[in-house]
Scaffold this active site. Structure first.
Site, PDB file in Angstrom:
ATOM      1  N   GLU A  83      33.712  29.426  41.454  1.00 17.85           N
ATOM      2  CA  GLU A  83      32.254  29.260  41.578  1.00 17.85           C
ATOM      3  C   GLU A  83      31.513  29.891  40.402  1.00 17.85           C
ATOM      4  O   GLU A  83      31.639  31.098  40.173  1.00 17.85           O
ATOM      5  CB  GLU A  83      31.784  29.895  42.901  1.00 17.85           C
ATOM      6  CG  GLU A  83      30.319  29.674  43.175  1.00 17.85           C
ATOM      7  CD  GLU A  83      29.877  30.202  44.546  1.00 17.85           C
ATOM      8  OE1 GLU A  83      30.707  30.271  45.471  1.00 17.85           O
ATOM      9  OE2 GLU A  83      28.697  30.563  44.672  1.00 17.85           O
ATOM     10  N   LYS A 266      29.412  36.068  53.252  1.00 19.26           N
ATOM     11  CA  LYS A 266      30.142  35.155  52.353  1.00 19.26           C
ATOM     12  C   LYS A 266      29.878  35.560  50.900  1.00 19.26           C
ATOM     13  O   LYS A 266      30.775  35.564  50.062  1.00 19.26           O
ATOM     14  CB  LYS A 266      29.699  33.714  52.618  1.00 19.26           C
ATOM     15  CG  LYS A 266      30.508  32.650  51.883  1.00 19.26           C
ATOM     16  CD  LYS A 266      30.008  32.318  50.504  1.00 19.26           C
ATOM     17  CE  LYS A 266      30.854  31.239  49.840  1.00 19.26           C
ATOM     18  NZ  LYS A 266      30.419  30.964  48.457  1.00 19.26           N
ATOM     19  N   ASP A 282      46.548  39.401  49.334  1.00 13.93           N
ATOM     20  CA  ASP A 282      46.432  38.459  50.442  1.00 13.93           C
ATOM     21  C   ASP A 282      44.954  38.449  50.868  1.00 13.93           C
ATOM     22  O   ASP A 282      44.539  39.206  51.741  1.00 13.93           O
ATOM     23  CB  ASP A 282      47.346  38.922  51.588  1.00 13.93           C
ATOM     24  CG  ASP A 282      47.312  37.984  52.771  1.00 13.93           C
ATOM     25  OD1 ASP A 282      46.403  37.128  52.831  1.00 13.93           O
ATOM     26  OD2 ASP A 282      48.174  38.125  53.655  1.00 13.93           O
ATOM     27  N   HIS A 381      21.799  29.757  39.328  1.00 16.46           N
ATOM     28  CA  HIS A 381      23.069  29.154  39.728  1.00 16.46           C
ATOM     29  C   HIS A 381      23.262  27.806  39.031  1.00 16.46           C
ATOM     30  O   HIS A 381      24.313  27.519  38.483  1.00 16.46           O
ATOM     31  CB  HIS A 381      23.086  28.995  41.247  1.00 16.46           C
ATOM     32  CG  HIS A 381      24.392  28.501  41.770  1.00 16.46           C
ATOM     33  ND1 HIS A 381      25.450  29.345  41.978  1.00 16.46           N
ATOM     34  CD2 HIS A 381      24.813  27.266  42.098  1.00 16.46           C
ATOM     35  CE1 HIS A 381      26.477  28.632  42.412  1.00 16.46           C
ATOM     36  NE2 HIS A 381      26.116  27.373  42.498  1.00 16.46           N
TER      37      HIS A 381
END
Ligand code: MEV
Length: 438
Positions: A83, A266, A282, A381
């Site tokens: 991203e 998130k 992990d 963004h």
């Protein structure tokens, strides 16, 4: 003197110059440098050894977030993510969080839980008493394994019993608390569980069900906090206070509303996962643990919170998050780029890595809610995404930057805008070729 990770204008350097800066900072040798520059090291054979049915290799970009100061030490953070804007945002927020010792971060000693499900216990209370009385013997049996972790003083340290006799059929669960030292610990915990279960079956004439670690890492929490002097936010005290207040309001939104909290978290995981991937961790285990922790109090809420401390003159943020990570074991010893990234991060223990990850999460969250509560997220963004858009419509080489720059300048950062600019550029280019030939 301590090295500073405050790299001014790092993003403006060429890729080569950025690499050189990091090579020098982290004292990478020529082999390590080539692993980054020419992605040497991770071969098809490595892939074939690592996973099943391998066909090839799936590369990602690796970036560096400079400017981090955590517990008085400077760090360059390797980040691997698809991203755009995540690394830029983290680096930017880290500049604001350098006050005094920087972000303060403290991790609990690494304790993972292993679970053994047990059936056929007629008197749960008596069983619990027996387990407590024989705890030392059971721990000895559990640790009777040829394991490096146990040789180093880690391994099973405590046992608890949890009662599910109301379930159908009734069962109990033995929790084994394992000191995992510098490993994430999944393999060690699973081996310890599988090692103890047959002994329990025989000794108590019961039946064991699942034997597996729990990803609810209630004993692997990290708490990090960061302070930004208000005058760092804006030279005008009223404006600085307004910004800090807006960040606090954004935080309170996530603290109250699970719909917002999931997005807030998130954003936190954008930074943490990018670091975890670069360090061969992990990340699914951390994701599972983090979101479970966010709902531990019965309602899903924000992992990080922010407050304007008006009297003290600070905007202050706090994060609490479980971070089951390791600096040994897993792929940390076999993935060449992970080894180089470990050297760049210069991390010496799992606890330190967990502290860094929490600090990155806090910075990432600040960047997101700062942008959201001021100019909004999309402008920055989309600017950073513009090069991807240009590439996706077929722009080649130098065309990519040209199309991206024109999209930003014209405020048309979308596919159609990119297509129009590219065909215009190419028409112009063809015209020039024709004129040159004639
Ligand atoms: C985007 O990947 C992450 C954000 O949505 C996080 C947030 O809203 O806090 C920007």
């Amino acid at each position: 003197m301590e090295r500073s990770s405050r790299f001014k204008g790092f993003h403006k350097l060429s890729m080569e110059a950025r690499l050189e800066r990091v090579v020098q900072w982290a004292k990478l040798d020529s082999v390590e440098r080539d692993i980054l520059a020419k992605h040497f090291g991770f071969t098809l054979e490595t892939a074939d050894r690592m996973i099943e049915n391998a066909l090839g290799i799936f590369p990602f970009g690796l970036g560096i977030a400079p400017n981090f100061r955590i517990n008085g030490r400077d760090y360059l953070i390797p980040m691997c993510i698809e991203e755009p804007s995540v690394i830029a945002a983290a680096s930017n927020a880290a500049r604001y969080l350098r006050f005094e010792q920087g972000i303060r971060s403290k991790a609990q000693p690494p304790r993972m839980i292993g679970q053994i499900q047990l059936f056929g216990i007629s008197n749960p209370d008596r069983f619990k008493r027996q387990i407590l009385l024989q705890k030392q013997e059971l721990l000895q049996v559990a640790n009777n394994l040829p394991s490096r972790l146990i040789q180093l003083g880690g391994g099973a340290k405590d046992i608890e019993v949890r009662d599910f006799s109301h379930a159908s059929p009734p069962f109990l669960v033995l929790h084994i608390l394992v000191d995992t030292k510098d490993a994430m610990g999944a393999n060690a915990v699973n081996s310890i569980c599988e090692n103890l279960a047959p002994y329990l079956e025989q000794k108590f004439q019961i039946k064991a069900g699942l034997k597996i670690l729990s990803n609810l890492c209630t004993h692997r929490l990290v708490r990090a906090s960061g302070k930004i002097p208000l005058h760092w936010l804006h030279e005008n005290p009223r404006k600085a206070e307004k910004i800090a207040h807006a960040v606090e309001l954004a935080s309170r939104f996530a603290e109250e509303d699970p719909y917002r909290a999931v997005t807030h978290n998130k954003g936190i995981m954008n930074g943490i996962d990018a670091l975890l991937i670069a360090l061969g961790q992990d990340w699914r285990a951390v994701e599972a643990a983090a979101h479970a922790h966010a709902s531990q109090k019965g309602k899903y809420t924000a992992l990080a919170t922010w407050r304007l401390q008006k009297n003290k003159g600070f905007l202050e943020g706090n994060i609490e998050i479980p971070l089951p990570v390791g600096t040994v074991g897993g792929i940390t010893g076999v993935h060449p780029t992970v080894k180089v990234n470990q050297k760049i991060l210069n991390v010496s223990s799992a606890q330190e890595l967990a502290q860094i990850a929490a600090a990155v999460g806090l910075a990432q969250n600040l960047a997101a809610i700062f942008a959201l509560s001021t100019e909004g997220i999309q402008r920055g963004h989309m600017q950073l995404h513009s090069r991807n858009i240009a590439a996706s419509i077929g722009a080649q080489g130098p065309e990519i930057d040209k199309v991206a720059q024109l999209m930003v300048a014209q405020g048309t950062i979308h596919l159609q805008g990119a297509q129009e600019i590219l065909s215009h550029l190419r028409k112009k280019q063809n015209g020039t070729h024709l004129r040159q030939r004639s």
